[in-house]
Design a protein around this motif. Structure first.
Motif, short mmCIF file in Angstrom:
data_model
loop_
_atom_site.label_atom_id
_atom_site.label_comp_id
_atom_site.label_asym_id
_atom_site.label_seq_id
_atom_site.Cartn_x
_atom_site.Cartn_y
_atom_site.Cartn_z
N ASP A 73 0.85 -1.19 0.00
CA ASP A 73 0.00 0.00 0.00
C ASP A 73 0.89 1.24 0.00
OD1 ASP A 73 -1.82 -2.01 0.53
OD2 ASP A 73 -2.97 -0.83 1.96
N GLY A 74 0.42 2.32 -0.61
CA GLY A 74 1.18 3.56 -0.58
C GLY A 74 0.92 4.44 -1.78
N LYS A 75 1.93 5.23 -2.15
CA LYS A 75 1.83 6.16 -3.27
C LYS A 75 2.98 5.91 -4.24
CE LYS A 75 0.76 10.50 -2.55
NZ LYS A 75 0.85 11.95 -2.18
N ILE A 97 7.08 2.54 -4.73
CA ILE A 97 5.92 2.85 -3.89
C ILE A 97 6.41 3.29 -2.52
CG2 ILE A 97 3.83 1.94 -2.80
CD1 ILE A 97 5.17 0.09 -5.74
N PHE A 98 6.00 4.48 -2.10
CA PHE A 98 6.35 4.98 -0.77
C PHE A 98 5.23 4.64 0.21
CE2 PHE A 98 5.88 8.42 2.39
CZ PHE A 98 7.04 8.19 3.12
N MET A 99 5.60 4.03 1.32
CA MET A 99 4.64 3.68 2.37
C MET A 99 4.81 4.63 3.54
SD MET A 99 4.92 -0.48 2.37
CE MET A 99 6.70 -0.52 2.44
N VAL A 104 -0.86 0.27 5.43
CA VAL A 104 -0.63 -1.14 5.75
C VAL A 104 0.78 -1.48 5.29
CG1 VAL A 104 -1.32 -3.51 5.23
CG2 VAL A 104 -3.07 -1.74 5.57
N HIS A 105 1.56 -2.17 6.13
CA HIS A 105 2.96 -2.41 5.80
C HIS A 105 3.28 -3.87 5.50
CE1 HIS A 105 3.73 1.72 6.49
NE2 HIS A 105 5.05 1.56 6.39
N ILE A 190 9.18 0.46 -1.45
CA ILE A 190 9.47 -0.74 -2.23
C ILE A 190 9.70 -0.33 -3.68
CG2 ILE A 190 8.52 -2.86 -3.20
CD1 ILE A 190 7.46 -3.64 -0.63
N ASP A 191 10.82 -0.80 -4.25
CA ASP A 191 11.12 -0.58 -5.66
C ASP A 191 10.83 -1.87 -6.43
OD1 ASP A 191 12.04 1.92 -5.00
OD2 ASP A 191 14.17 1.39 -5.13
N VAL A 192 10.25 -1.73 -7.62
CA VAL A 192 10.01 -2.87 -8.52
C VAL A 192 10.73 -2.57 -9.82
CG1 VAL A 192 8.29 -4.28 -9.71
CG2 VAL A 192 7.76 -3.31 -7.45
N PHE A 193 11.53 -3.54 -10.31
CA PHE A 193 12.28 -3.35 -11.56
C PHE A 193 11.76 -4.32 -12.62
CE2 PHE A 193 14.95 -1.62 -8.29
CZ PHE A 193 15.58 -0.53 -8.88
N LEU A 194 11.35 -3.74 -13.76
CA LEU A 194 10.73 -4.49 -14.85
C LEU A 194 11.54 -4.31 -16.13
CD1 LEU A 194 7.14 -3.12 -14.17
CD2 LEU A 194 8.01 -5.34 -13.42
N PRO A 195 11.34 -5.20 -17.10
CA PRO A 195 12.00 -5.00 -18.39
C PRO A 195 11.61 -3.65 -19.01
CG PRO A 195 11.10 -7.22 -18.25
CD PRO A 195 10.57 -6.47 -17.06
#
Length: 219
Positions: A73-75, A97-99, A104-105, A190-195
């Motif tokens: 959850d976050g922005k 995403i910044f929480m 909710v964590h 949380i960072d997500v790295f995609l192609p």
């Protein structure tokens, strides 16, 4: 709605601290009614803040191999191409995403698949929106390869307040999209790295829900 297991100790300590503070207040200032009531209000507010932080809402994720589900959850604070230097060592599309402390964590798997890589990094506690937090802060890195053969890297990052990262995965584990893989206490990112070129389904500033919001869709 339930309370996450990571909150049991913190909630118990909070109750103990509140009990001690109120006992001391009654012993020394029992004739100051306004002060006693002020301490009651502050104590109640503190308890509610800690309790809500560890809430664990039930989420039902629609499993889809072509979708990347939001891990928390976050922005949305970052959508950009960047160099990922730990695992891929090439250009990737980063979605972050910044929480905040009121979110909710619980951290959830963005894709189903096999954990190909996991590493914990001790580090600093820069504010979570600092670009250097992705490489300098305490963090974990997880890479899951889905059934399409597409690896997705996601990274828990501690913030200025978050001083404990918890994870429940290791290399070789089979994980399911939407199920929890970890928890971070008191505000983080949380960072997500995609192609590169992966179509993104969110925009900067969007408020997202872990296990529900679709971050991106593989073509």
């Amino acid at each position: 709605m339930t309370i996450h297991k990571e909150g049991y100790t913190s909630i118990a300590l909070t109750v103990l601290v509140i009990f001690v503070i109120n006992a001391v207040a009654h012993y020394f200032w029992s004739d100051h009614n306004w002060l006693i009531w002020l301490i009651y209000v502050v104590s109640f507010a503190l308890f509610i803040i800690v309790l809500q932080f560890f809430r664990h809402p039930r989420r039902i994720t629609s499993l889809n191999e072509r979708q990347v589900i939001c891990p928390a959850d976050g922005k949305v604070v970052v959508i950009e191409e960047t160099e990922e230097g730990e695992y891929f060592r090439d250009k990737r599309l980063q979605v972050s995403i910044f929480m905040s402390p009121i979110n909710v964590h619980v951290n959830r798997n963005p894709v189903s698949g096999v954990v190909q890589y996991f590493k914990y990094h001790p580090g600093k506690y820069l504010v979570a929106w600092d670009p250097k937090s992705s490489t300098d802060n305490e963090r974990t890195t997880v890479v899951v390869e889905n059934k399409l053969g597409i690896p997705v890297l996601f990274r828990q990052i501690a913030g200025a307040l978050a001083r404990r990262i918890v994870w429940y995965v290791k290399e070789g584990d089979q994980v399911v999209q939407g199920e929890q893989f970890g928890f971070i206490k008191f505000g983080s990112r949380i960072d997500v790295f995609l192609p590169v070129g992966t179509p993104v389904n969110v925009n900067l500033g969007d408020v997202v829900k872990g296990g529900i919001t679709v971050l991106a869709t593989f073509e």
